[in-house]
Design a protein around this motif. Structure first.
Motif, mmCIF file in Angstrom:
data_model
loop_
_atom_site.group_PDB
_atom_site.id
_atom_site.type_symbol
_atom_site.label_atom_id
_atom_site.label_comp_id
_atom_site.label_asym_id
_atom_site.label_seq_id
_atom_site.Cartn_x
_atom_site.Cartn_y
_atom_site.Cartn_z
ATOM 1 N N PRO A 1 0.868 -1.353 -0.133
ATOM 2 C CA PRO A 1 0.139 -0.165 0.044
ATOM 3 C C PRO A 1 0.935 1.193 -0.043
ATOM 4 C CG PRO A 1 0.019 -0.938 2.218
ATOM 5 C CD PRO A 1 0.813 -1.721 1.137
ATOM 6 N N CYS A 2 0.326 2.242 -0.983
ATOM 7 C CA CYS A 2 0.984 3.587 -0.673
ATOM 8 C C CYS A 2 1.121 4.354 0.489
ATOM 9 C CB CYS A 2 0.412 4.266 -2.071
ATOM 10 S SG CYS A 2 0.786 6.084 -1.915
ATOM 11 N N ASP A 3 2.104 4.755 1.043
ATOM 12 C CA ASP A 3 2.135 5.308 2.376
ATOM 13 C C ASP A 3 1.242 6.471 2.276
ATOM 14 O OD1 ASP A 3 3.998 3.571 3.489
ATOM 15 O OD2 ASP A 3 5.560 4.806 3.657
ATOM 16 N N ARG A 4 1.008 6.990 1.449
ATOM 17 C CA ARG A 4 0.048 8.411 1.200
ATOM 18 C C ARG A 4 -1.367 8.179 1.156
ATOM 19 N NH1 ARG A 4 3.481 11.769 -2.384
ATOM 20 N NH2 ARG A 4 2.794 9.978 -3.933
ATOM 21 N N CYS A 5 -1.626 7.040 0.159
ATOM 22 C CA CYS A 5 -3.210 6.863 -0.337
ATOM 23 C C CYS A 5 -3.621 5.638 -0.005
ATOM 24 C CB CYS A 5 -3.536 7.537 -1.715
ATOM 25 S SG CYS A 5 -2.921 6.122 -2.943
ATOM 26 N N GLY A 6 -2.782 4.620 0.120
ATOM 27 C CA GLY A 6 -3.092 3.415 0.579
ATOM 28 C C GLY A 6 -3.546 2.396 -0.815
ATOM 29 N N PHE B 1 5.621 2.746 -8.802
ATOM 30 C CA PHE B 1 4.936 4.387 -8.543
ATOM 31 C C PHE B 1 3.541 3.999 -8.051
ATOM 32 C CE2 PHE B 1 1.869 4.356 -12.299
ATOM 33 C CZ PHE B 1 2.224 3.462 -12.739
ATOM 34 N N CYS B 2 2.719 5.034 -7.464
ATOM 35 C CA CYS B 2 1.623 4.606 -7.210
ATOM 36 C C CYS B 2 0.721 5.182 -8.319
ATOM 37 C CB CYS B 2 1.164 5.631 -5.878
ATOM 38 S SG CYS B 2 -0.605 5.401 -5.313
ATOM 39 N N PRO B 3 -0.244 4.339 -8.798
ATOM 40 C CA PRO B 3 -1.162 4.713 -9.871
ATOM 41 C C PRO B 3 -2.272 5.610 -9.369
ATOM 42 C CG PRO B 3 -1.330 2.335 -9.576
ATOM 43 C CD PRO B 3 -0.350 2.916 -8.376
ATOM 44 N N SER B 4 -2.355 5.666 -8.205
ATOM 45 C CA SER B 4 -3.542 6.558 -7.798
ATOM 46 C C SER B 4 -3.036 7.966 -7.638
ATOM 47 C CB SER B 4 -4.090 5.904 -6.491
ATOM 48 O OG SER B 4 -4.874 6.816 -5.788
ATOM 49 N N CYS B 5 -1.920 8.182 -6.924
ATOM 50 C CA CYS B 5 -1.698 9.433 -6.486
ATOM 51 C C CYS B 5 -0.456 10.224 -7.537
ATOM 52 C CB CYS B 5 -1.331 9.897 -5.094
ATOM 53 S SG CYS B 5 -0.137 8.846 -4.177
ATOM 54 N N GLN B 6 -0.068 9.095 -8.197
ATOM 55 C CA GLN B 6 0.917 9.697 -9.504
ATOM 56 C C GLN B 6 0.296 9.573 -10.938
ATOM 57 O OE1 GLN B 6 4.269 7.321 -7.406
ATOM 58 N NE2 GLN B 6 5.296 8.488 -8.802
HETATM 59 ZN ZN LIG Z 1 -0.647 6.722 -3.424
#
Ligand SMILES: [Zn+2]
Length: 256
Positions: A229-234, A249-254
């Protein structure tokens, strides 16, 4: 471990290390040289000798100098015996590293032609970064790994900086607005400073260029963390390949 020491014996065990030059000849040339300083420039380790010559070690992915003879280690490529009886081994698992012996006066022009702006110098600004990326359609990640854009930015640092700046690795490099550039600039500095702080001051830490060891690994936000899980958005982190390199990378916040 090398500074102030004379190289009493030099054995180059892998001819690829000095290609196209004969390893036996390079070893003979190095013998008797006394080391004045060792420092890092981008991905190079620069060993300056009192004679004015310099050995330029390009560590690539996995090269490192070790404060030991590494007897029996199959990845040892060269062995230096110093005038105080100690040994320093050069180890390189993937064998991409190179050694180049330069004559006095050759070092600065050689490095000048190959290195971009050093990211950590005061002159590295968001504006300067923007100028280097301007008009480039290559993916952001590939442009940042290009040593002509910025010296010394390895695969890990780029993934970490892009995560921190919330920028997708496939964004066209020249498409960033001012705010995004500012975020990226800050994130690059942060990633490098973190990495460098962990390296300490001894040469043994130079095995770090691609994160194969060192305490920074525990602190990665993106690199190597597929499906975590992304540390920022999960959201679960993703992995793609960009310019032949594994990219996390994080497909949700990037988002692109
Ligand atoms: Zn994220």
């Amino acid at each position: 471990m090398l500074e102030g020491r004379r190289l009493d014996q030099v054995e180059i065990e892998d001819p690829r290390l000095t290609r196209p030059f004969d390893p036996v000849e390079v070893a003979a040339e190095l013998r008797g040289e006394r080391v004045r300083t060792v420092d890092r420039r981008g991905k190079y380790l620069v060993v300056r000798f009192e004679s004015g010559r310099a050995l330029l070690v390009h560590l690539r992915m996995t090269g490192s100098l070790r404060d030991s003879s590494l007897e029996g280690d199959p990845h040892r490529r060269a062995l230096l015996t110093l005038d105080n009886g100690s040994s320093v081994a050069y180890k390189d698992v993937r064998r991409f590293g190179t050694w180049l012996l330069l004559e006095p006066g050759e070092l600065d022009p050689y490095l000048g032609a190959r290195l971009g702006e050093e990211p950590l110098v005061a002159a590295f600004t968001a504006k300067g970064l923007g100028e280097r990326l301007e008009g480039r359609r290559a993916p952001l990640k590939a442009a940042l790994l290009d040593q002509r854009t910025l010296a010394g930015l390895g695969n890990i640092y780029v993934d970490e900086a892009l995560w921190d700046a919330r920028l997708h690795p496939l964004r066209p490099a020249g498409s960033l607005d001012r705010d995004e550039l500012r975020r990226l600039h800050r994130a690059i500095r942060k990633a490098l400073e973190l990495g460098i702080a962990r390296q300490g001051s001894t040469l043994s830490t130079y095995r770090l260029p691609d994160g194969s060891s060192g305490s920074m690994q525990k602190e990665f936000k993106a690199y190597g963390r597929l499906d975590e899980p992304c540390d920022r958005c999960g959201a679960p982190l993703a992995k793609i390949r960009v310019g032949g390199r594994g990219t996390w990378f994080c497909p949700s916040c990037q988002q692109i």
